[in-house]
Design an enzyme around this catalytic site. Structure first.
Site, mmCIF file in Angstrom:
data_model
loop_
_atom_site.group_PDB
_atom_site.id
_atom_site.type_symbol
_atom_site.label_atom_id
_atom_site.label_comp_id
_atom_site.label_asym_id
_atom_site.label_seq_id
_atom_site.Cartn_x
_atom_site.Cartn_y
_atom_site.Cartn_z
ATOM 1 N N ASP A 14 0.857 -1.186 0.000
ATOM 2 C CA ASP A 14 0.000 0.000 0.000
ATOM 3 C C ASP A 14 0.894 1.237 0.000
ATOM 4 O O ASP A 14 1.675 1.457 0.933
ATOM 5 C CB ASP A 14 -0.899 -0.025 1.237
ATOM 6 C CG ASP A 14 -2.018 1.000 1.174
ATOM 7 O OD1 ASP A 14 -2.176 1.641 0.120
ATOM 8 O OD2 ASP A 14 -2.734 1.159 2.179
ATOM 9 N N ASP A 108 -2.776 2.556 -6.152
ATOM 10 C CA ASP A 108 -1.786 2.641 -5.076
ATOM 11 C C ASP A 108 -1.707 1.420 -4.168
ATOM 12 O O ASP A 108 -1.018 1.453 -3.154
ATOM 13 C CB ASP A 108 -2.046 3.886 -4.224
ATOM 14 C CG ASP A 108 -3.401 3.853 -3.527
ATOM 15 O OD1 ASP A 108 -4.273 3.086 -3.969
ATOM 16 O OD2 ASP A 108 -3.580 4.590 -2.555
ATOM 17 N N GLU A 109 -2.381 0.333 -4.511
ATOM 18 C CA GLU A 109 -2.255 -0.866 -3.676
ATOM 19 C C GLU A 109 -2.482 -2.130 -4.489
ATOM 20 O O GLU A 109 -3.189 -2.126 -5.498
ATOM 21 C CB GLU A 109 -3.205 -0.822 -2.478
ATOM 22 C CG GLU A 109 -4.669 -0.772 -2.833
ATOM 23 C CD GLU A 109 -5.560 -0.828 -1.597
ATOM 24 O OE1 GLU A 109 -5.270 -1.613 -0.672
ATOM 25 O OE2 GLU A 109 -6.573 -0.097 -1.573
#
Length: 370
Positions: A14, A108-109
């Protein structure tokens, strides 16, 4: 106690305050300052906040006006989604150097299954560290990671040592980790569900584990069964590199609140056109249409209907969205409208192994180097 569920080595990576961190990376004068991406103006909503801004209570989905009250020195910057995608692609290439089993959740993860990996390293903990080091050296951003036997525990663990940290929950520690966990930290337990659990004396994983599957299903519906298994460390969802799209949506936030359905029809027409274009571009159709209404007091309402056939045509989407709009009177003036199509013709049942209700815990007999 032993069962036949596979023990995997899963990493959840993350990125730390991703959008805001990209802005600080590209514009060094913003480093160390409280910034918010999006959100400026009377109607703005924040997409991301730097850690400097979070100290003041600023967070995503907050109105820009409230954020400014909390942090008078807050700096607003505009979205640059193409840049965020560019950086995200660089990060994904790093992931693929270690495993092809990469399941992105957003820009983003992502989940990574490194049970078998390209560098032949037995330790998922060391692989996570290498990935985070490479992201920092090659991209210039920090990431946090969670490492464990399944996606659920890994995702919770990635939040433990943020920012720029990681946490490993070894197989033999999973059950205790889950028992000691505050119910609010269980991924998938929202604010409303948490309040309901509090009212029933469920404050921790241990409390949740004491409830029977019948009790949980009676009180929390379909989710009750999920809660029963995850608190026992049973979450057998595989990392899927090609995630199946579950829904497609578009929405608009208005510069002025709308108080009449008539004024909303033109907006719905635009939104329906955008949804239709996206559906056709993705070559998918859907059966369930949902109208999202956010009122001026920020309360949210959704109205849905499921058709007996798949649709992607703008006129049919608009016709059904109108029907949902007129279905019930509006509670207040409206600041946002959205339309989503779900129950898509790409939907498939998750390829998960069947779970035996009698299995009470994860296996701790299989020893892995985590």
């Amino acid at each position: 106690m032993h069962n036949d569920l596979p023990i995997r080595k899963i990493i959840h990576v993350d990125m730390d305050a991703f959008y805001a961190s990209v802005e600080q990376l590209d514009y060094p004068d913003l480093k160390g300052k409280p910034i918010a991406v999006g959100g400026s103006g009377a109607r703005g909503v924040i997409s991301a906040a730097s850690y400097e801004a979070r100290k003041f209570g600023v967070k995503s989905a907050m109105s820009g006006r409230l954020a400014e009250k909390l942090c008078p020195n807050l700096i607003f910057v505009k979205h640059r989604f193409e840049r965020y995608k560019e950086i995200s692609n660089k990060i994904r290439k790093i992931f693929l150097d270690y495993t092809d089993l990469v399941e992105p959740l957003s820009l983003d993860e992502a989940y990574l299954d490194v049970t078998k990996n390209k560098i032949g390293l037995p330790s998922a903990t060391l692989i996570a560290q290498k990935i985070r080091d490479r992201i920092f050296s090659e991209v210039g951003l920090t990431a946090s990671a969670g490492i464990s036997i399944n996606k659920f525990v890994a995702k919770i663990a990635s939040d433990y040592n943020k920012p720029n940290g990681q946490k490993t929950v070894n197989p033999e520690d999973v059950l205790q980790f889950l028992e000691e966990l505050d119910i609010r930290k269980f991924y998938g337990v929202g604010k409303v569900t948490a309040e309901k659990m509090y009212q029933k004396g469920i404050f921790s994983g241990k409390d949740l584990k004491s409830k029977s599957i019948e009790y949980l299903e009676d009180n929390f519906g379909k989710s009750g069964k999920q809660y029963y298994y995850i608190v026992r460390g049973i979450h057998n969802s595989e990392v899927r590199p090609n995630r199946i799209r579950k829904s497609l949506a578009a929405e608009r936030t208005f510069s002025e609140n709308l108080s009449s359905e008539i004024f909303m029809l033109d907006k719905l027409n635009q939104i329906a056109e955008e949804v239709s274009n996206r559906l056709n571009k993705s070559k998918v159709s859907g059966k369930t249409i949902t109208l999202k209404i956010k009122y001026s007091d920020f309360t949210l309402q959704t109205r849905s209907k499921t058709l007996p056939f798949f649709i992607n045509d703008k006129s049919i989407i608009l016709e059904n969205a109108k029907e949902l709009l007129y279905q019930d009177s509006l509670k207040n003036s409206v600041r946002l409208l959205g339309i989503s199509l779900s129950n898509l013709n790409t939907d498939k049942k998750l390829s998960e192994e069947p779970i035996d209700k009698e299995k009470k815990s994860v296996s701790v007999q299989l020893k892995f180097e985590f």
